[in-house]
Scaffold this motif. Structure first.
Motif, short mmCIF file in Angstrom:
data_model
loop_
_atom_site.label_atom_id
_atom_site.label_comp_id
_atom_site.label_asym_id
_atom_site.label_seq_id
_atom_site.Cartn_x
_atom_site.Cartn_y
_atom_site.Cartn_z
N ASN A 29 0.84 -1.20 0.00
CA ASN A 29 0.00 0.00 0.00
C ASN A 29 0.87 1.25 0.00
OD1 ASN A 29 -2.00 -1.87 0.41
ND2 ASN A 29 -2.38 -1.31 2.55
N ALA A 30 1.89 1.23 0.86
CA ALA A 30 2.75 2.40 1.02
C ALA A 30 3.51 2.68 -0.27
CB ALA A 30 3.72 2.18 2.18
N ARG A 31 4.01 1.61 -0.88
CA ARG A 31 4.76 1.78 -2.12
C ARG A 31 3.87 2.42 -3.20
NH1 ARG A 31 6.71 -3.62 -2.31
NH2 ARG A 31 7.80 -3.09 -0.39
N ALA A 32 2.64 1.93 -3.30
CA ALA A 32 1.72 2.48 -4.30
C ALA A 32 1.43 3.95 -3.99
CB ALA A 32 0.43 1.67 -4.34
N ALA A 33 1.25 4.27 -2.71
CA ALA A 33 0.91 5.63 -2.31
C ALA A 33 2.03 6.60 -2.67
CB ALA A 33 0.62 5.69 -0.81
N ILE A 34 3.26 6.14 -2.47
CA ILE A 34 4.40 7.02 -2.75
C ILE A 34 4.49 7.31 -4.25
CG2 ILE A 34 6.94 7.09 -2.75
CD1 ILE A 34 6.72 5.68 0.06
N GLY A 35 4.03 6.36 -5.06
CA GLY A 35 4.06 6.57 -6.50
C GLY A 35 2.83 7.28 -7.06
N ASP A 36 1.89 7.63 -6.20
CA ASP A 36 0.63 8.22 -6.66
C ASP A 36 0.74 9.75 -6.63
OD1 ASP A 36 -1.93 9.30 -6.81
OD2 ASP A 36 -2.86 7.69 -5.64
N ALA A 37 0.90 10.35 -7.80
CA ALA A 37 1.20 11.79 -7.88
C ALA A 37 0.07 12.64 -7.31
CB ALA A 37 1.49 12.18 -9.33
N LYS A 38 -1.18 12.25 -7.60
CA LYS A 38 -2.33 13.03 -7.10
C LYS A 38 -2.35 13.02 -5.58
CE LYS A 38 -5.75 12.80 -10.78
NZ LYS A 38 -6.39 11.69 -11.45
N LEU A 39 -2.13 11.85 -5.02
CA LEU A 39 -2.13 11.73 -3.56
C LEU A 39 -0.99 12.56 -2.97
CD1 LEU A 39 -3.13 10.41 -0.92
CD2 LEU A 39 -1.50 8.57 -1.35
N GLN A 40 0.17 12.49 -3.59
CA GLN A 40 1.31 13.23 -3.07
C GLN A 40 1.03 14.73 -3.05
OE1 GLN A 40 3.96 12.02 -1.47
NE2 GLN A 40 3.06 10.00 -1.69
N ALA A 41 0.35 15.21 -4.11
CA ALA A 41 0.01 16.64 -4.16
C ALA A 41 -0.94 16.99 -3.02
CB ALA A 41 -0.62 16.97 -5.51
N ALA A 42 -1.90 16.10 -2.77
CA ALA A 42 -2.87 16.37 -1.72
C ALA A 42 -2.21 16.36 -0.34
CB ALA A 42 -4.01 15.35 -1.77
N LEU A 43 -1.24 15.47 -0.17
CA LEU A 43 -0.60 15.34 1.15
C LEU A 43 0.24 16.55 1.52
CD1 LEU A 43 0.41 11.58 1.09
CD2 LEU A 43 -1.26 12.65 2.59
N LEU A 44 0.64 17.28 0.49
CA LEU A 44 1.43 18.48 0.73
C LEU A 44 0.67 19.45 1.64
CD1 LEU A 44 4.20 19.14 -0.46
CD2 LEU A 44 3.05 20.71 -2.04
N ASN A 45 -0.66 19.50 1.46
CA ASN A 45 -1.49 20.39 2.28
C ASN A 45 -1.40 20.06 3.76
OD1 ASN A 45 -2.54 21.88 0.17
ND2 ASN A 45 -4.16 20.39 -0.23
N ALA A 50 2.57 11.63 6.27
CA ALA A 50 2.82 12.68 5.28
C ALA A 50 3.29 12.11 3.95
CB ALA A 50 3.84 13.68 5.83
N ASN A 51 3.84 10.92 3.97
CA ASN A 51 4.33 10.32 2.73
C ASN A 51 3.40 9.29 2.12
OD1 ASN A 51 7.16 11.23 1.91
ND2 ASN A 51 7.27 11.10 4.15
N VAL A 52 2.61 8.61 2.95
CA VAL A 52 1.78 7.55 2.38
C VAL A 52 0.29 7.83 2.49
CG1 VAL A 52 3.57 5.85 2.86
CG2 VAL A 52 1.65 6.06 4.44
N GLY A 53 -0.11 8.87 3.27
CA GLY A 53 -1.53 9.18 3.43
C GLY A 53 -2.23 8.16 4.31
N GLY A 54 -3.55 8.24 4.39
CA GLY A 54 -4.29 7.42 5.34
C GLY A 54 -4.66 6.04 4.84
N CYS A 73 -9.12 14.40 2.63
CA CYS A 73 -7.93 15.23 2.37
C CYS A 73 -7.07 14.65 1.25
CB CYS A 73 -7.11 15.43 3.64
SG CYS A 73 -6.32 13.94 4.27
N HIS A 74 -7.36 13.43 0.80
CA HIS A 74 -6.58 12.84 -0.28
C HIS A 74 -7.17 13.15 -1.65
CE1 HIS A 74 -9.90 10.16 0.69
NE2 HIS A 74 -9.81 9.68 -0.53
N VAL A 75 -8.32 13.85 -1.68
CA VAL A 75 -9.01 14.06 -2.95
C VAL A 75 -8.76 15.50 -3.44
CG1 VAL A 75 -11.22 13.86 -4.14
CG2 VAL A 75 -10.83 12.55 -2.06
N LYS A 76 -8.37 15.63 -4.70
CA LYS A 76 -8.17 16.95 -5.29
C LYS A 76 -9.52 17.48 -5.79
CE LYS A 76 -4.64 18.68 -6.00
NZ LYS A 76 -4.02 19.67 -5.07
#
Ligand code: SF4
Lengths: 473, 222
Positions: free
Chosen positions: A12-28, A329-333, A157-160
């Protein structure tokens, strides 16, 4: 929907780190949430004092929890509420569905409630023929997307916003197809209009509670949107769902906890709406529920009492530990595969669902200690995570290789001379194998070195250097 | 739930707690009798040292939370203040208001009614039983003449509060409410308009509750 599972955390974590949309959302999360809290804590010189007081209040509540629960029960019942104690998720689901049935309900509005997520209420109500509608904006969005929440106070918070627009277009087919949904405001206006009709038509309203006040029988509900109030005021029946540790002794205690909650959660002195409700509408009143139920859930919490994890029962679900967690902050919920995420979730999930299913979670931690620093209830999260790690090891839930590795390390650590000899040799070998000061792979630490380079010792361990320094004088 | 579930949960908790049952009952009785307060924040007292009144501190905090505040010298001036506020803000009815003559001041501007709010109501006018200076919050209580829906359904919420009813903190209010001997079904602490950060953590005003909170603070005419 694909619901991720705790037992697959590494994937799950590996996929999350590669998910650009999620990463942008986590910045917030890393910026907005943390900054808001930092700002208000700096402006509150009494904050540390408040933390001690808040933790002391919950310690007292937990120390006499059975007595406080009975006092709450008596006070709420005297004012027209019906109080239901439920041992587990199944009992709570059945109790709530039975109330909905007795009310002859169809539409059930819901305020944001993590407990109802924990007990899997929505799918159960749907299976029983009721229509539950989430009314918190974030919960509404994820209900439409058929996803679990990814944060306890910011569930979407993970949704743009572009994804929210897509979701609304699919879910609201009666609105003009060419409408503008490109701005935050347009999305808000559409959600407001859609949910308005549900609020007014609902038969039963279900909310959580941030606190149950033992002295007076009040359920305290804190929201910013006002959805919790429309949910508990308009339908003819209000159901409060809360777990046993939501108890605080008095209204004075509630005031202290409120000062900590707003500041820790969203960086507010006070949320927009703090509502104290107890019982049914009074004689002569023209709105408010005609029947009111409080469902008090145990679901493994009483098992946490008196052991290593009792401190967790002070948690007020503010989310501060989550917002400051480098793993979150890196993998989201969603990667946590559980209702409760981040540090508080990695403690709670194994205790609620069992360590077998959640054995990775206590390891999803860098031991940086930030969560314990910001926790308004002084909960020693890293310490509890460490204890859970030990337990995963003792129960052989960690991989055999890493257990053998650790056993070897323990053997050596208990024999300092042997350890020194071996590490001297090790240093030499590593310098021979490692190129440019870094090792790319290391036996028995494959998982670790897959994503990291192990720095090669640059000659001489601590003890060697200390001895040399001593010799030099 | 079954009756045995209640007993079972309470017994499971009791088994892990320290001390005799009677002692713990007594400890809870003491807590209810003494009701210790936690640390109070110095911010209200600090602001008042500089010469601000409690009403000034309240108004400043309410404005910070996103509310608008207008002041009237006395209750007698409230109707004119309300009417001016209506015109200046460009409000539009229908109105739902508390069963209170002061809240009826705009009745000739638009269709109006008392009782529970309905979906069509655009403006709700209520009177707070108290306000809290520390947070800039209003406290409203449900009763036959002051339904809770008035506070949440209309887009604009107008609230009257007397300077004399402003308290420093919640701890100053609790003893007064306890002394009344019974609780209303609902006590609303309202701080600013409805808001959310649920889309990209961006602060937005006016989700489900009022988009605007307008407060009229009135003095005792002295
Ligand atoms: S563990 Fe502490 S910081 Fe985390 S949600 Fe609970 S109270 Fe807040």
């Amino acid at each position: 929907m694909t619901v991720l599972k705790s037992e697959n955390f590494p994937e799950n974590a590996r996929a999350a780190i590669g998910d650009a949309k999620l990463q942008a959302a986590l910045l917030n999360i890393r910026t907005i949430f943390r900054n808001n809290r930092t700002r208000i804590v700096a402006a509150t010189p009494e904050f540390e004092e408040l933390r001690h007081a808040g933790a002391a209040i919950k310690r007292e509540a937990v120390a006499n929890l059975d007595v406080y629960l009975q006092r709450f029960d008596a006070a709420a019942t005297a004012q027209g509420a019906e109080v239901h104690f439920c041992a587990d998720a199944k009992s709570a689901r059945e109790t709530i569905a039975a109330i909905c049935l007795a009310e002859n309900a169809k539409l059930v509005t819901k305020g944001k409630s993590m407990i109802t997520e924990e007990i899997g209420l929505n799918p159960y109500l749907i299976a029983k023929g009721f229509t539950p509608v989430e009314t918190d904006l974030g919960e509404y969005i994820i209900q439409l997307r058929d996803e679990p929440p990814s944060h306890i106070i910011a569930p979407a918070c993970h949704v743009k916003k572009e994804q929210v627009a897509e979701t609304f277009r699919a879910a609201h087919p009666n609105r003009p197809a060419d409408r503008d949904l490109s701005t935050h405001d347009s999305l808000l206006a559409e959600a407001r209009a859609e949910l308005r009709t549900r609020f007014l038509a609902a038969d039963v309203g279900i909310t959580g509670a941030n606190m149950l006040v033992a002295e007076t029988g009040h359920a305290v509900l804190v929201t910013n949107e006002g959805n919790g109030d429309l949910t508990q005021t308009l339908p003819r029946c209000h159901i409060v769902v809360a777990s046993i540790e939501k108890i605080v002794p008095t209204l004075e205690d509630a005031a202290t906890v409120l000062r900590l909650l707003g500041r820790s959660a969203t960086g507010q002195q006070s949320s927009s709406y703090t509502t104290l409700s107890v019982g049914t509408r009074r004689a002569g009143e023209v709105d408010g529920p005609e029947s009111c139920h409080v469902v008090i859930l145990d679901n493994h919490r009483s098992e946490m009492l008196g052991g290593d994890y009792e401190d967790m029962l002070r948690c007020i679900r503010c989310g501060a530990c989550i917002n400051h967690c480098p793993i979150f902050a890196n993998v989201g919920g969603h990667a946590f595969g559980a209702v409760y995420v981040g540090p508080m979730g990695s403690v709670l999930t194994p205790l609620l669902k069992g360590l077998e299913e959640a054995h990775y979670l206590p390891h999803a931690c860098t031991m940086c200690g930030r969560c314990a620093e910001v926790c308004p209830m002084e909960i020693p999260l890293p310490e509890m995570l460490r204890k859970l790690r030990n337990q995963t090891h003792a129960q052989e839930l960690t991989s055999a290789t890493s257990r053998r590795g650790l056993a070897l390390w323990t053997y050596l650590a208990e024999r300092p001379r042997l350890m020194r000899g071996i590490s001297r040799i090790g240093g030499v070998v590593m310098r021979l194998v490692g190129r440019r000061g870094a090792l790319r792979r290391w036996p028995m630490a494959g998982e670790w070195t897959r994503f990291r380079d192990l720095p090669v010792p640059q000659g001489g361990g601590f003890v060697d250097r200390a001895n040399k320094a001593k010799a030099k004088g | 739930m079954t009756a045995s579930e209640r007993t079972g949960i309470l017994a499971a908790i009791a088994r892990t707690r320290h001390g005799a049952a009677a002692d713990r009952e007594a400890a809870v009785d003491r807590r209810f009798a003494n009701r210790p307060s936690g640390p109070r924040l110095a911010l209200v007292a600090d602001a008042m040292k500089d010469g601000a009144s409690l009403a000034d501190v309240f108004a400043a905090a309410a404005i910070r939370s996103g509310a608008s505040v207008v002041r009237a010298a006395s209750a007698a001036e409230v109707p004119e203040t309300l009417r001016a506020l209506w015109r200046d803000t460009g409000l539009e009815g229908p109105i739902v208001h508390a069963d209170d003559p002061l809240c009826a001041a705009c009745d000739d501007f638009a269709p109006s009614h008392t009782g529970a709010a309905v979906g069509e109501d655009r403006v709700g006018i209520s009177r707070a039983i108290a306000a809290i200076a520390e947070t800039g919050s209003l406290i409203l209580a449900s009763s036959a003449g002051t339904p809770t829906t008035v506070n949440f359904l209309p887009e604009t919420h107008v609230v009257l509060v007397a300077e004399a009813d402003i308290r420093e903190s919640l701890e100053d209010l609790w003893p007064e409410l306890r002394a009344k001997g019974e609780w209303p079904r609902t006590l609303n602490q309202i701080t600013g308009p409805s808001r959310t950060g649920d889309i990209e953590l961006t602060l937005q005003i006016g989700v489900h509750g009022p988009r605007a909170l307008l407060i009229v603070v009135y003095g005792d005419g002295r």
